[in-house]
Motif scaffolding. Sequence first.
Motif, PDB file in Angstrom:
ATOM      1  N   GLY A 303       0.778  -1.580   0.097  1.00 51.57           N
ATOM      2  CA  GLY A 303      -0.261   0.203   0.220  1.00 51.57           C
ATOM      3  C   GLY A 303       0.599   1.295   0.396  1.00 51.57           C
ATOM      4  N   GLU A 304       0.286   1.952   0.954  1.00 51.52           N
ATOM      5  CA  GLU A 304       0.601   3.640   0.562  1.00 51.52           C
ATOM      6  C   GLU A 304       2.377   3.939   1.008  1.00 51.52           C
ATOM      7  OE1 GLU A 304      -2.092   5.518   2.111  1.00 51.52           O
ATOM      8  OE2 GLU A 304      -3.513   5.846   0.727  1.00 51.52           O
ATOM      9  N   LEU A 305       2.293   2.609   2.160  1.00 52.75           N
ATOM     10  CA  LEU A 305       3.906   2.964   3.107  1.00 52.75           C
ATOM     11  C   LEU A 305       5.118   2.254   2.030  1.00 52.75           C
ATOM     12  CD1 LEU A 305       4.021   3.741   5.941  1.00 52.75           C
ATOM     13  CD2 LEU A 305       4.203   1.657   6.688  1.00 52.75           C
ATOM     14  N   TYR A 306       4.400   1.799   1.193  1.00 51.37           N
ATOM     15  CA  TYR A 306       5.436   0.490   0.462  1.00 51.37           C
ATOM     16  C   TYR A 306       6.781   2.239  -0.204  1.00 51.37           C
ATOM     17  CZ  TYR A 306       8.059  -0.940  -3.340  1.00 51.37           C
ATOM     18  OH  TYR A 306       9.227  -1.557  -3.991  1.00 51.37           O
ATOM     19  N   ASN A 307       6.018   3.255  -0.040  1.00 47.56           N
ATOM     20  CA  ASN A 307       7.050   4.568  -0.783  1.00 47.56           C
ATOM     21  C   ASN A 307       7.962   4.309   0.158  1.00 47.56           C
ATOM     22  OD1 ASN A 307       5.488   5.119  -3.227  1.00 47.56           O
ATOM     23  ND2 ASN A 307       3.215   5.473  -1.944  1.00 47.56           N
ATOM     24  N   VAL A 308       7.773   4.553   1.524  1.00 48.17           N
ATOM     25  CA  VAL A 308       8.642   5.062   2.591  1.00 48.17           C
ATOM     26  C   VAL A 308       9.744   3.973   2.949  1.00 48.17           C
ATOM     27  CG1 VAL A 308       8.960   5.698   5.385  1.00 48.17           C
ATOM     28  CG2 VAL A 308       6.341   6.075   4.044  1.00 48.17           C
ATOM     29  N   VAL A 309       9.416   2.915   1.593  1.00 48.43           N
ATOM     30  CA  VAL A 309      10.813   1.411   2.019  1.00 48.43           C
ATOM     31  C   VAL A 309      10.996   1.662   0.570  1.00 48.43           C
ATOM     32  CG1 VAL A 309       9.975   1.066   4.299  1.00 48.43           C
ATOM     33  CG2 VAL A 309       8.782  -0.469   2.331  1.00 48.43           C
ATOM     34  N   LYS A 310      10.525   1.648  -0.669  1.00 45.36           N
ATOM     35  CA  LYS A 310      10.946   1.342  -1.542  1.00 45.36           C
ATOM     36  C   LYS A 310      11.906   2.018  -2.495  1.00 45.36           C
ATOM     37  CE  LYS A 310       9.478   4.928  -4.988  1.00 45.36           C
ATOM     38  NZ  LYS A 310       8.359   5.402  -5.594  1.00 45.36           N
ATOM     39  N   HIS A 311      13.073   2.429  -1.188  1.00 51.18           N
ATOM     40  CA  HIS A 311      14.245   2.832  -1.836  1.00 51.18           C
ATOM     41  C   HIS A 311      15.375   2.038  -0.576  1.00 51.18           C
ATOM     42  CE1 HIS A 311      12.917   6.141  -5.153  1.00 51.18           C
ATOM     43  NE2 HIS A 311      12.827   6.630  -3.716  1.00 51.18           N
ATOM     44  N   GLY A 312      16.486   1.589  -1.001  1.00 53.87           N
ATOM     45  CA  GLY A 312      16.972   0.181  -0.169  1.00 53.87           C
ATOM     46  C   GLY A 312      17.456   1.303   1.052  1.00 53.87           C
ATOM     47  N   ILE A 313      18.326   2.853   0.956  1.00 57.30           N
ATOM     48  CA  ILE A 313      18.746   3.032   2.032  1.00 57.30           C
ATOM     49  C   ILE A 313      17.717   3.968   3.078  1.00 57.30           C
ATOM     50  CG2 ILE A 313      19.151   5.858   0.587  1.00 57.30           C
ATOM     51  CD1 ILE A 313      21.136   4.254   3.097  1.00 57.30           C
ATOM     52  N   LEU A 314      16.835   4.107   2.415  1.00 54.35           N
ATOM     53  CA  LEU A 314      16.235   4.361   3.948  1.00 54.35           C
ATOM     54  C   LEU A 314      14.642   3.367   3.903  1.00 54.35           C
ATOM     55  CD1 LEU A 314      13.668   7.655   0.997  1.00 54.35           C
ATOM     56  CD2 LEU A 314      16.037   7.499   2.888  1.00 54.35           C
ATOM     57  N   LYS A 315      15.215   2.036   3.508  1.00 54.05           N
ATOM     58  CA  LYS A 315      14.404   1.502   4.212  1.00 54.05           C
ATOM     59  C   LYS A 315      15.024   1.058   5.167  1.00 54.05           C
ATOM     60  CE  LYS A 315      13.015  -3.940   3.378  1.00 54.05           C
ATOM     61  NZ  LYS A 315      13.034  -4.138   1.781  1.00 54.05           N
ATOM     62  N   GLU A 316      16.792   0.826   4.864  1.00 54.60           N
ATOM     63  CA  GLU A 316      17.978   0.294   5.815  1.00 54.60           C
ATOM     64  C   GLU A 316      17.985   1.832   7.185  1.00 54.60           C
ATOM     65  OE1 GLU A 316      21.304   0.440   4.326  1.00 54.60           O
ATOM     66  OE2 GLU A 316      22.759   0.283   5.907  1.00 54.60           O
ATOM     67  N   ARG A 317      17.086   2.854   6.581  1.00 55.47           N
ATOM     68  CA  ARG A 317      17.179   3.477   7.579  1.00 55.47           C
ATOM     69  C   ARG A 317      15.988   3.785   8.726  1.00 55.47           C
ATOM     70  NH1 ARG A 317      20.147   9.214   5.723  1.00 55.47           N
ATOM     71  NH2 ARG A 317      21.989   7.525   5.409  1.00 55.47           N
ATOM     72  N   GLN A 318      14.544   3.240   7.987  1.00 56.49           N
ATOM     73  CA  GLN A 318      13.617   2.675   8.342  1.00 56.49           C
ATOM     74  C   GLN A 318      13.991   1.186   9.766  1.00 56.49           C
ATOM     75  OE1 GLN A 318      10.213   3.637   8.459  1.00 56.49           O
ATOM     76  NE2 GLN A 318      10.939   5.527   7.762  1.00 56.49           N
ATOM     77  N   ALA A 319      14.249   0.222   9.070  1.00 59.69           N
ATOM     78  CA  ALA A 319      15.015  -0.293   9.710  1.00 59.69           C
ATOM     79  C   ALA A 319      15.171  -0.238  10.745  1.00 59.69           C
ATOM     80  CB  ALA A 319      15.701  -1.169   8.611  1.00 59.69           C
ATOM     81  N   GLU A 320      16.358   0.643  10.645  1.00 59.30           N
ATOM     82  CA  GLU A 320      17.418   0.383  11.857  1.00 59.30           C
ATOM     83  C   GLU A 320      16.563   1.166  12.899  1.00 59.30           C
ATOM     84  OE1 GLU A 320      20.052   3.670  11.640  1.00 59.30           O
ATOM     85  OE2 GLU A 320      21.350   2.108   9.478  1.00 59.30           O
ATOM     86  N   ILE A 321      15.637   2.523  12.442  1.00 61.62           N
ATOM     87  CA  ILE A 321      14.557   2.838  13.232  1.00 61.62           C
ATOM     88  C   ILE A 321      13.023   2.420  14.200  1.00 61.62           C
ATOM     89  CG2 ILE A 321      12.599   4.862  13.845  1.00 61.62           C
ATOM     90  CD1 ILE A 321      14.278   7.197  11.416  1.00 61.62           C
ATOM     91  N   ILE A 322      13.117   1.805  13.458  1.00 60.87           N
ATOM     92  CA  ILE A 322      11.711   0.375  13.980  1.00 60.87           C
ATOM     93  C   ILE A 322      12.368  -0.536  15.006  1.00 60.87           C
ATOM     94  CG2 ILE A 322       9.669  -1.822  13.234  1.00 60.87           C
ATOM     95  CD1 ILE A 322       9.227   1.602  12.429  1.00 60.87           C
ATOM     96  N   THR A 323      13.975  -1.118  14.841  1.00 61.23           N
ATOM     97  CA  THR A 323      14.200  -1.951  15.339  1.00 61.23           C
ATOM     98  C   THR A 323      14.476  -1.652  16.866  1.00 61.23           C
ATOM     99  OG1 THR A 323      15.382  -2.497  13.482  1.00 61.23           O
ATOM    100  CG2 THR A 323      16.400  -3.389  15.597  1.00 61.23           C
ATOM    101  N   ASP A 324      14.238  -0.021  16.552  1.00 63.69           N
ATOM    102  CA  ASP A 324      15.393   0.435  18.004  1.00 63.69           C
ATOM    103  C   ASP A 324      14.224   0.949  18.570  1.00 63.69           C
ATOM    104  OD1 ASP A 324      18.440  -0.407  17.833  1.00 63.69           O
ATOM    105  OD2 ASP A 324      18.580   1.783  17.217  1.00 63.69           O
ATOM    106  N   THR A 325      13.565   1.811  17.962  1.00 69.63           N
ATOM    107  CA  THR A 325      12.194   1.914  18.687  1.00 69.63           C
ATOM    108  C   THR A 325      11.008   0.885  19.285  1.00 69.63           C
ATOM    109  OG1 THR A 325      11.129   3.164  17.064  1.00 69.63           O
ATOM    110  CG2 THR A 325       9.014   2.701  18.342  1.00 69.63           C
ATOM    111  N   LEU A 326      11.276  -0.669  18.792  1.00 65.30           N
ATOM    112  CA  LEU A 326      10.857  -1.635  18.982  1.00 65.30           C
ATOM    113  C   LEU A 326      11.193  -2.294  21.001  1.00 65.30           C
ATOM    114  CD1 LEU A 326       9.238  -3.733  16.452  1.00 65.30           C
ATOM    115  CD2 LEU A 326       8.114  -2.144  17.744  1.00 65.30           C
TER     116      LEU A 326
END
Length: 394
Positions: A303-326
């Motif tokens: 869905g729409e959120l795919y736009n937030v992770v479709k670029h590799g580097i941004l996906k990596e940063r999102q993953a960092e943020i979500i990992t540490d948030t959790l």
Amino acid sequence: MNSKKDNNYMEVFFDKLEFIIDNKMLIKLILAGRRNKISDLKKITVTIVELKKGTRLNFVYKHNTNDITKNYEPEEGINLIRKALENDFFNADIYSNTENINLIINSKGKVLLKIKEATLQPLTNFKHDKIKYRLINPKGNIYLRELEITNEKEEIRREMTDKFKQINKYIELLEPYLTQINLTDNSHIVDMGAGKGYLTFALYDYLTNQSKKNIKLTGVEFRENLVQKCNEIAGKASFEKLKFIEGTIENAELEKIDVLIALHACDTATDEAIFRGIKSDASLIVCAPCCHKQIRKEFNVTGELYNVVKHGILKERQAEIITDTLRAMIMEAFGYRTNIFEFISSEHTPKNLMIVGKKITGDSIKKNEILKNISAVKKIYGIKKHYLEKLLQI
Ligand SMILES: C[S@@+](CC[C@H](N)C(=O)[O-])C[C@H]1O[C@@H](n2cnc3c(N)ncnc32)[C@H](O)[C@@H]1O
């Protein structure tokens, strides 16, 4: 084959490099961007060192599991940089007193040269005795000499200035948390993945010699040679209650942990460290995560959120943020008040987040509510389980 323009850019780069080295204006040069992605050599950092024999270029070869340091005469060093750019790396960054120079070669051999204003403190300002230190004293500290942070005159070695600053900064950050938790005699601090022990020794030194605490500190590390070397240094420094043990973060045999520290432990090793802290009911958990691979692989976003992770580097940063948030949310569910902050400038390392959890008591912990919130965050990203949840069996 390189075009004439590409060759010109290379020559401009090397002319500038020679000039910068001749005039002792090289703060550092970094070779990165591996040509062969499976090569074990990740990066080379070059600085100038003044030895009795004269000026030398100090090369630190960063491999996956260790660093190798070598000194070369300037001319030989420059030739090695040239060869490394031909065979091993696509990028070179020069940080000098006057400018930053960035050379990029693409896979077809096209060369790009960017010259910008200097961003680092010029070397001429470097004076050993002018480095501000508050908590760790370079004088009279055997371990600093043994770890080659200081030289035989007990001055900070120029190439170790950043490391020394990092150590002081780290102690400065930990100090208020350690004060809050009331360390008592024989409180047990564990440093998971202690590596060469820079931070472990400094923490022991600070707590015993400056704060006059009678604590025990254990460094856990799975590389035998590092454990042996660190124990030798602890012996020479007469740090009686500091020991290093060979073992893994997940399985090392340890007595009750009061303070759990894990700095730059890779990927899920940070989760294993947090897990051991929680299980031991540690009063304080401090970790600076390194890489974040697990959650990145778990992302299942449509869905729409795919736009937030479709670029590799941004996906990596999102993953960092979500990992540490959790991680922080899970720690909160288990009764820790958490703080997350940058602990060192991102200029030194992008891996610069610190997560601190301080155990709170009483019935103010809303575990079920926090667990519900964790599920909601995971749902947004299609995550099934955070590794820390698996360890804690939640
Ligand atoms: C990047 S270094 C960090 C060293 C030190 N904590 C620091 O911040 O300067 C990570 C260290 O953890 C060790 N390490 C990684 N995973 C480990 C594990 N599961 N058990 C024990 N040691 C581990 C590595 O051998 C390495 O020395």
